[in-house]
Write an enzyme that holds these catalytic residues in place. Sequence first.
Site, mmCIF file in Angstrom:
data_model
loop_
_atom_site.group_PDB
_atom_site.id
_atom_site.type_symbol
_atom_site.label_atom_id
_atom_site.label_comp_id
_atom_site.label_asym_id
_atom_site.label_seq_id
_atom_site.Cartn_x
_atom_site.Cartn_y
_atom_site.Cartn_z
ATOM 1 N N TYR A 48 0.825 -1.208 0.000
ATOM 2 C CA TYR A 48 0.000 0.000 0.000
ATOM 3 C C TYR A 48 0.863 1.263 0.000
ATOM 4 O O TYR A 48 0.472 2.291 -0.545
ATOM 5 C CB TYR A 48 -0.880 0.036 1.253
ATOM 6 C CG TYR A 48 -2.232 -0.617 1.126
ATOM 7 C CD1 TYR A 48 -2.358 -1.941 0.732
ATOM 8 C CD2 TYR A 48 -3.394 0.100 1.421
ATOM 9 C CE1 TYR A 48 -3.594 -2.544 0.637
ATOM 10 C CE2 TYR A 48 -4.631 -0.500 1.325
ATOM 11 C CZ TYR A 48 -4.741 -1.816 0.936
ATOM 12 O OH TYR A 48 -5.967 -2.404 0.851
ATOM 13 N N LYS A 68 2.813 -15.303 2.660
ATOM 14 C CA LYS A 68 3.070 -16.044 1.423
ATOM 15 C C LYS A 68 4.571 -16.313 1.386
ATOM 16 O O LYS A 68 5.288 -15.891 0.459
ATOM 17 C CB LYS A 68 2.565 -15.189 0.229
ATOM 18 C CG LYS A 68 2.547 -15.893 -1.113
ATOM 19 C CD LYS A 68 1.479 -16.964 -1.250
ATOM 20 C CE LYS A 68 1.660 -17.724 -2.547
ATOM 21 N NZ LYS A 68 0.773 -18.899 -2.655
ATOM 22 N N ASP A 76 -3.241 -18.058 0.511
ATOM 23 C CA ASP A 76 -4.232 -18.734 -0.347
ATOM 24 C C ASP A 76 -4.949 -19.826 0.431
ATOM 25 O O ASP A 76 -6.177 -19.956 0.379
ATOM 26 C CB ASP A 76 -3.568 -19.274 -1.637
ATOM 27 C CG ASP A 76 -2.255 -20.016 -1.402
ATOM 28 O OD1 ASP A 76 -1.747 -19.994 -0.261
ATOM 29 O OD2 ASP A 76 -1.738 -20.625 -2.356
ATOM 30 N N ASP A 120 -6.485 -6.834 4.326
ATOM 31 C CA ASP A 120 -7.616 -6.165 3.669
ATOM 32 C C ASP A 120 -8.534 -7.213 3.040
ATOM 33 O O ASP A 120 -9.750 -7.193 3.228
ATOM 34 C CB ASP A 120 -7.081 -5.206 2.591
ATOM 35 C CG ASP A 120 -8.196 -4.489 1.850
ATOM 36 O OD1 ASP A 120 -9.132 -4.024 2.523
ATOM 37 O OD2 ASP A 120 -8.129 -4.418 0.608
ATOM 38 N N ASP A 170 -12.469 -8.865 4.565
ATOM 39 C CA ASP A 170 -13.732 -8.806 3.820
ATOM 40 C C ASP A 170 -14.317 -10.213 3.698
ATOM 41 O O ASP A 170 -15.517 -10.424 3.861
ATOM 42 C CB ASP A 170 -13.534 -8.236 2.402
ATOM 43 C CG ASP A 170 -13.826 -6.743 2.334
ATOM 44 O OD1 ASP A 170 -13.598 -6.059 3.347
ATOM 45 O OD2 ASP A 170 -14.279 -6.264 1.272
HETATM 46 C C1 IPM Z 1 -10.365 -0.930 4.238
HETATM 47 C C2 IPM Z 1 -10.603 -0.322 2.883
HETATM 48 C C3 IPM Z 1 -9.432 0.591 2.533
HETATM 49 C C4 IPM Z 1 -8.193 -0.269 2.477
HETATM 50 C C5 IPM Z 1 -9.614 1.418 1.254
HETATM 51 C C6 IPM Z 1 -10.852 2.267 1.295
HETATM 52 C C7 IPM Z 1 -8.410 2.255 0.949
HETATM 53 O O1 IPM Z 1 -10.803 -1.307 1.932
HETATM 54 O O2 IPM Z 1 -10.200 -0.178 5.215
HETATM 55 O O3 IPM Z 1 -10.352 -2.156 4.336
HETATM 56 O O4 IPM Z 1 -7.905 -0.887 1.430
HETATM 57 O O5 IPM Z 1 -7.476 -0.329 3.466
HETATM 58 MG MG MG Z 2 -10.982 -3.273 2.710
#
Ligand code: IPM
Ligand code: MG
Length: 371
Positions: free
Chosen positions: A142, A189, A221, A245, A249
């Site tokens: 990032y 990884k 993975d 990240d 999710d």
């Molecule tokens: C998160 C989001 C952010 C990230 C984005 C909005 C930059 O997806 O906080 O998980 O990738 O960190």
């Molecule tokens: Mg995110």
Amino acid sequence: MKLNIAVLPGDGIGPEITQQSVKVLNAVADRFEHEFYFEEAVVGAAAIDLLGNPLPDATLELCKKSDAVLFGAIGDPKYDNDPEAKVRPEQGLLKLRKELGLFANIRPVKAYDKLVDRSPLKAEIIKGADMVIFRELTGGIYFGEKSTSEDGRSASDLCTYSVEEIERIAHLAFKAAQLRSKKVTLVDKANVLETSRLWRKTVKEVAKEYKDVELDFLFVDNAAMQMILNPKQFDVILTENMFGDIISDEASVIGGSIGLLESASVGSKVALFEPIHGSYPQAAGKGIANPVASILSAAMLLEHFGLTTEALAVRKAVEMSIALNVCTPDINKDNHYSTAKVGDFLESVISDPEDHDINNDNLKLGQMTII
Ligand code: IPM
Ligand code: MG
């Protein structure tokens, strides 16, 4: 306690969900006799529209002088679909994380008993799952050097990590594990990436200081697969920025809705509290967004300052709202409540808990008479 809280509603559904968290925090302040002062500032696409900068100086200054930051959401499709855009809303959040030194993002994930049947995953797989992801937040791909060649035909994002960056979050993860089920899983990884090998080496060293905690390793993975095959195996997951990240999710599916997942970002200075979900622009202004992830992030804010009874009052109110189906349509499709109504309900339960004993008739109806 007196707290100055910077409120950064941001984009999309950010403003409406953050408003509910402020409502809830005000109810906490009234009931437990605290003084919470809120000051708002713009960030993200809203700030680009207004000032041409996703993190205006005034916003950053406000955050730096506050005790905590309550963050909504960031992002706007008009930038997502424009690869040429020079300024992007997300840059505001990334810069804020870096400037505030928020190196650890803590994302708890658990399956609510009442919601296990609503997850697309089988109930027997997720029932009882309870983990927390420690995602490194200010390093890795990032933040590495980015470049595009002059002819525009190649691009590069550098991924770098230092021992110090790994050590400081590893200590937090092990300390958290000591208070939980005493297991840390490092997700990396290491079979391919040099940075992952540094993570493994460093985390093994740190582990020596926490003999009561079991350390385990998974390639990312495989971890992605294990997350939905057998999520109960996880206690504390420790991982780098981008893997964290993605995997968080994915983990949100276990909770039944991404609209329930809270997070805290901590570092050396002021801490920031934000839902893990994005700005959900399709829902903005419709009153259908789930405010719970933001409200639970506010509970983490209270915990951060040692206000555990207060945080528990918020968590209990949320559990009651789920039990009674006082929920937005992501959870309660047929007979749903608006974003603001869920906020009102939680506010009233926190203000006057005795008045809201669960009554079976109401439970069946999925309704509360006070609404
Ligand atoms: C998160 C989001 C952010 C990230 C984005 C909005 C930059 O997806 O906080 O998980 O990738 O960190
Ligand atoms: Mg995110």
